[in-house]
Design an enzyme around this catalytic site. Structure first.
Site, mmCIF file in Angstrom:
data_model
loop_
_atom_site.group_PDB
_atom_site.id
_atom_site.type_symbol
_atom_site.label_atom_id
_atom_site.label_comp_id
_atom_site.label_asym_id
_atom_site.label_seq_id
_atom_site.Cartn_x
_atom_site.Cartn_y
_atom_site.Cartn_z
ATOM 1 N N LYS A 18 0.888 -0.957 -0.002
ATOM 2 C CA LYS A 18 -0.501 -0.019 0.375
ATOM 3 C C LYS A 18 0.448 1.279 -0.064
ATOM 4 C CE LYS A 18 0.939 1.517 4.408
ATOM 5 N NZ LYS A 18 1.318 2.811 4.097
ATOM 6 N N VAL A 136 11.541 -4.178 2.605
ATOM 7 C CA VAL A 136 10.869 -4.567 4.281
ATOM 8 C C VAL A 136 11.157 -3.484 5.458
ATOM 9 C CG1 VAL A 136 11.511 -5.910 6.429
ATOM 10 C CG2 VAL A 136 11.666 -7.055 4.171
ATOM 11 N N GLY A 138 10.228 -0.495 5.080
ATOM 12 C CA GLY A 138 9.892 0.474 4.109
ATOM 13 C C GLY A 138 8.866 1.316 4.640
ATOM 14 N N ALA A 141 3.997 -1.298 4.062
ATOM 15 C CA ALA A 141 3.430 -2.573 4.906
ATOM 16 C C ALA A 141 3.395 -3.459 4.617
ATOM 17 C CB ALA A 141 1.297 -1.697 5.196
ATOM 18 N N GLY A 143 4.906 -6.229 6.009
ATOM 19 C CA GLY A 143 4.248 -7.142 6.549
ATOM 20 C C GLY A 143 2.602 -7.323 7.540
ATOM 21 N N ASP A 177 -3.036 -1.267 9.337
ATOM 22 C CA ASP A 177 -2.931 -1.033 8.086
ATOM 23 C C ASP A 177 -3.626 -2.278 7.260
ATOM 24 O OD1 ASP A 177 -1.605 0.976 8.023
ATOM 25 O OD2 ASP A 177 0.314 0.254 7.658
HETATM 26 O O1 C5P Z 1 -1.184 -1.160 13.735
HETATM 27 P P1 C5P Z 1 0.363 -1.316 13.594
HETATM 28 O O2 C5P Z 1 1.360 -2.420 14.509
HETATM 29 O O3 C5P Z 1 1.110 -1.718 12.513
HETATM 30 O O4 C5P Z 1 1.168 0.445 15.201
HETATM 31 C C1 C5P Z 1 2.934 0.222 14.980
HETATM 32 C C2 C5P Z 1 2.994 0.963 15.835
HETATM 33 O O5 C5P Z 1 2.574 2.741 15.102
HETATM 34 C C3 C5P Z 1 2.223 0.907 17.112
HETATM 35 O O6 C5P Z 1 2.749 -0.321 17.894
HETATM 36 C C4 C5P Z 1 2.631 2.189 16.832
HETATM 37 O O7 C5P Z 1 3.378 2.916 17.497
HETATM 38 C C5 C5P Z 1 2.238 3.619 15.499
HETATM 39 N N1 C5P Z 1 1.450 3.784 15.643
HETATM 40 C C6 C5P Z 1 0.637 4.933 16.139
HETATM 41 N N2 C5P Z 1 -0.735 5.196 15.645
HETATM 42 C C7 C5P Z 1 -1.434 4.467 14.037
HETATM 43 C C8 C5P Z 1 -1.110 3.157 13.830
HETATM 44 C C9 C5P Z 1 0.139 2.776 14.700
HETATM 45 O O8 C5P Z 1 1.187 5.399 16.741
HETATM 46 N N3 C5P Z 1 -2.587 4.960 13.722
#
Ligand code: C5P
Length: 334
Positions: A18, A136, A138, A141, A143, A177
């Site tokens: 994405k 990776v 990067g 998204a 993962g 994501d």
């Molecule tokens: O949700 P995801 O695991 O992809 O998010 C990775 C990190 O990015 C979270 O641990 C958080 O620190 C941060 N994050 C955030 N606010 C969001 C999405 C992600 O603070 N809306």
């Protein structure tokens, strides 16, 4: 010992990366997550997962042994990938976490096999072979879209018959994501990025994806934003949405917006020079992808994308040409 060779079903699932042509950080919630307004598009640049289901060889329990958990089918699961040692193969991989969450919902007793010769008695064996092309760590998204594709593919492989909405709900517990990754295409997201609305998208856009040798950790980029940045206030996604609706690359190039870019640049200052180099090479707009450090340059068309890529290739670890929007995860029997 490797699983038995007899095959029940094998599926290939494409997991498109994405991009966020628009990302505004609105504020921080009590749990530390950030409220966003963001536009997502899937791109053709994809990873591939091959999912294979084989029968297991569970022995009948010896007489007198209590049939603990015997009513639940036991599924052994192993993940392999070609992404090198920085990507885990066990429960720390979002693909495995997604498989575990789906198994729980489908009342399967999932046992995750390690890299070694480890084996277990199981009714069924699933193997997931992940072929990575998305950079990776990067900001594309990788993962999360792998996990989304695993949810969609395993639901089919295991005849789970859950709706995409249910898969999105499971995905939202694992990563912000993932709900978008389950449907793909183009969407406007609010909340932490998990509340999605469809958007009108006409035509396609040609991008040069410029991968850095370094990785950036998403939580560290958000932490840098917390320390140094504040909510942007007035910015709205309207210009990006109307450029996407009218297939207008010049308008989209001018409207690209990412509030996380300044934070990513604090951690990796050469992104500033790299972005300028992309504009000098003829990009209609250039932006850090998500939390970076991948840079995206929008080109007028695919030939122009090729020319830009040729001019900047020396600055980056890798350069890919890709197109948005792409569809979400697609499964094909193989
Ligand atoms: O949700 P995801 O695991 O992809 O998010 C990775 C990190 O990015 C979270 O641990 C958080 O620190 C941060 N994050 C955030 N606010 C969001 C999405 C992600 O603070 N809306």
């Amino acid at each position: 010992m490797s699983p038995p060779e007899q095959l029940i079903r094998r599926l290939q699932v494409r997991a498109p990366a994405k991009i966020n042509p628009y990302l505004a950080v609105r504020g921080v919630r009590d749990d530390g997550y950030h409220e966003l307004t963001t536009v997502f598009q899937s791109v053709a640049l994809s990873d591939t997962l091959v999912l294979t289901l084989r029968p297991g060889h569970r022995q009948p329990l010896a007489e007198g042994v209590r049939p603990l958990g015997q009513s639940r089918r036991r599924m052994a699961l192993a993940l392999t990938h070609d992404a090198g040692p920085s990507v885990p193969t066990g429960s720390a991989n979002l693909v495995v976490a997604a498989a575990a969450a789906l198994a729980e919902r489908l009342d399967l007793d999932l046992v995750i096999l390690g890299d070694s010769e480890e084996t277990v008695e199981a009714d069924l064996h699933t193997t997931i072979d992940l072929h990575k092309r998305i950079p990776v760590a990067g900001g594309m998204a990788g993962g999360s879209v792998n996990a989304a594709a695993a949810l969609v593919g395993l639901n089919e492989l295991w005849t789970g018959e859950l709706s995409r909405a249910s898969l999105q709900e499971i995905g939202a517990t694992l990563g912000s994501d993932i709900p978008f990754g389950v449907i793909g295409g183009s969407a406007l997201a609010t909340g932490t990025g998990t509340t999605l609305a469809g958007v009108l998208a006409r035509g396609t856009f040609d991008w040069v994806v410029c991968t850095a040798a370094e990785e950036l950790s998403t939580p560290e980029v958000y932490a840098a934003w917390d320390e140094h940045c504040a909510p942007g206030g007035e910015s709205e996604p309207d210009a990006v949405l109307s450029a996407i609706a009218s297939a207008d690359p010049e308008a989209l190039g001018a409207a690209l917006h990412n509030d996380l870019q300044a934070a990513a640049e604090m951690l990796l200052p050469r992104l500033v020079g790299d972005q300028k180099a992309l504009m000098d090479a003829g990009a209609l707009g250039a932006i850090v992808s998500g939390s970076g450090p991948t840079l995206l340059a929008l080109a007028a068309d695919s030939e122009e994308a090729q020319r830009i890529a040729g001019r900047v290739a020396g600055r980056f670890a890798a350069v890919h040409l890709t197109r948005s929007p792409a569809s979400g995860p697609v499964t094909t029997p193989v």
